[in-house]
Write an enzyme that holds these catalytic residues in place. Sequence first.
Site, PDB file in Angstrom:
ATOM      1  N   GLU A 130      45.339  37.228  34.126  1.00  0.00           N
ATOM      2  CA  GLU A 130      44.115  36.260  34.204  1.00  0.00           C
ATOM      3  C   GLU A 130      44.489  35.142  34.954  1.00  0.00           C
ATOM      4  OE1 GLU A 130      43.118  35.587  30.274  1.00  0.00           O
ATOM      5  OE2 GLU A 130      42.666  37.785  29.686  1.00  0.00           O
TER       6      GLU A 130
ATOM      7  N   ASN B 207      45.944  40.373  28.821  1.00  0.00           N
ATOM      8  CA  ASN B 207      47.104  39.888  29.749  1.00  0.00           C
ATOM      9  C   ASN B 207      46.945  38.915  30.559  1.00  0.00           C
ATOM     10  OD1 ASN B 207      49.209  39.834  31.857  1.00  0.00           O
ATOM     11  ND2 ASN B 207      49.152  42.241  31.955  1.00  0.00           N
TER      12      ASN B 207
ATOM     13  N   THR C  73      33.886  39.771  30.213  1.00  0.00           N
ATOM     14  CA  THR C  73      34.700  40.954  30.524  1.00  0.00           C
ATOM     15  C   THR C  73      35.339  41.696  29.524  1.00  0.00           C
ATOM     16  OG1 THR C  73      34.722  40.604  32.916  1.00  0.00           O
ATOM     17  CG2 THR C  73      35.959  42.338  32.338  1.00  0.00           C
TER      18      THR C  73
ATOM     19  N   ARG D  40      42.111  47.436  40.009  1.00  0.00           N
ATOM     20  CA  ARG D  40      42.346  46.163  40.574  1.00  0.00           C
ATOM     21  C   ARG D  40      41.577  45.832  41.885  1.00  0.00           C
ATOM     22  NH1 ARG D  40      46.684  43.954  43.866  1.00  0.00           N
ATOM     23  NH2 ARG D  40      46.893  41.840  43.322  1.00  0.00           N
TER      24      ARG D  40
ATOM     25  N   LYS E  67      42.996  51.552  29.399  1.00  0.00           N
ATOM     26  CA  LYS E  67      43.940  51.092  28.790  1.00  0.00           C
ATOM     27  C   LYS E  67      43.734  52.093  27.536  1.00  0.00           C
ATOM     28  CE  LYS E  67      43.713  46.179  30.265  1.00  0.00           C
ATOM     29  NZ  LYS E  67      43.389  44.922  29.839  1.00  0.00           N
TER      30      LYS E  67
ATOM     31  N   ARG F 219      30.619  43.202  37.971  1.00  0.00           N
ATOM     32  CA  ARG F 219      31.867  42.787  37.730  1.00  0.00           C
ATOM     33  C   ARG F 219      32.319  42.762  36.152  1.00  0.00           C
ATOM     34  NH1 ARG F 219      36.019  41.035  35.587  1.00  0.00           N
ATOM     35  NH2 ARG F 219      37.734  40.214  36.513  1.00  0.00           N
TER      36      ARG F 219
ATOM     37  N   GLU G 153      35.039  45.022  27.033  1.00  0.00           N
ATOM     38  CA  GLU G 153      36.084  45.930  26.951  1.00  0.00           C
ATOM     39  C   GLU G 153      36.263  45.984  25.315  1.00  0.00           C
ATOM     40  OE1 GLU G 153      39.843  44.908  28.832  1.00  0.00           O
ATOM     41  OE2 GLU G 153      38.741  44.019  30.377  1.00  0.00           O
TER      42      GLU G 153
END
Length: 351
Positions: free
Chosen positions: A281, A277, A337, A98, A251, A240, A341
Site C-alpha cells: 500500500e 499488505n 478496495t 498488479r 488471495k 479500480r 475484498e
Amino acid sequence: QCLIHSRLRVPHSQGVRSLKIVGTQLQWHRTILLWLGLLLQTAFAGTCSSESTTESTSSAPPDRGEDETLRRLVSSTGGTVRRKMAQDWNYLDLQNIRATLIRQEDTILFSLIERAQFKRNDMAYQKDAAFMKEAGLVDMSFVDFMLFETESTHSKARRYTSPDEKPFTKPSELPPAILPKLIVSEELKYLQAIEVNLNSQIYAKYMDSILPTITKEGDDGQYGSTAVCDIQTLQALSKRIHYGCFVAESKFQSKPDEYRKLQQAGDKEGIMELLTNREVEDRVIKRVMHKAATYGQEITDTHALQGPALSEEQMKKLKVNPESMGKLYRDIIIPLTKDVEVEYLMQRAVL
C-alpha cells in the site's frame, strides 16, 4: 479478397445473399476485409451445404435468413475470440493484477486532471436547475441524468456483465445487453456470480471529498464537459475499486482454509488483517504521488521534464496536487478496495 471472390461462384442463392450482407459490412479497411474473408471461409464450410438444401423449401422472408446467417457468424467468431482471450491472459495471476492496477492509476490521474481544468460548476449537480426543469427533467441533476444515459448505452454493450464493471444506476433500470452473454472461464465463475457493488459510497466520496479537492470554486458554464469528465472519473474509480474482487479471489485461492475459518466465525476484521499488505500500500501511494507530479506538469518544447523532485513554486503550478492524490489513494481508494475484498471473501468462503 480472393477468398471472398471465390465464394461469389457458389451456385446457391443463400450463400450469395449472405455474402452480399457481409460485403456491406466490409467497407472499412483492407485488413478487415482479409480478416473477415478468413472467417467467411470457416463459416461457409459448415453452413453452405445445409442451407442450400433448405433454401427452396423455406417459407421465411429473405431478410430473416440473412439475419440468421449473420447471427451465426457473429456468434461463432465472438465465441472464438472470447475463449482465446481467456486462454492468453491469467486474470488471477498477481503480477497481471498488479499490472492492471498500475495502468488504472494512469487512467484515474488523467481523468482527474481533465476534470480539474473546469471549475466546480455546482449548477450541474443541482436537482432543481432551471434548464433541467425546462427540459421536463425533475428530481435529477444534469450529471445524474448524463450518468444514467451513459450507463444505459454501455449496458447494451454488456459492460456490466464484466466482474469488475459495476453500474451506479440500479441494474433493474438499465436496458438488457444486445451482445450475447459474456462467457467467462471456469476459474472466473465466482467473480461473475458474487455481487459486490460499493458505487453509492464511491459516488458520495467523489462529490463530498474528491471534487472539492481537485476543482476551484466558481462557475464557468461548462456543464457538459463537467458531466463527461465526472462520468469518466467515476467509472475509472469504480473499476479500480471493484477490481478488488480479482485480488480477493487470487488471495482466497492461495489460502482457502484460512479465509473459510474467518468467514465462519464472522470475523471481518480478521479477514481485513489477513489480506492487508501495508508495504505494498505504501509503495502504491508513493508511486501515485510521483506520477501526479510528473503528469501534472505543463510540458513545453523549452521545458525539460522535472520528475517528482520539484520546487515549491513548481508544485503550485501542477494541474493536480501530488499530496492530494496520495491522500486520495490512502483515504479513499485503498480502503474501499479492501472493503470490496472483504465483502467478496465473506460470500466466496461459503461457495
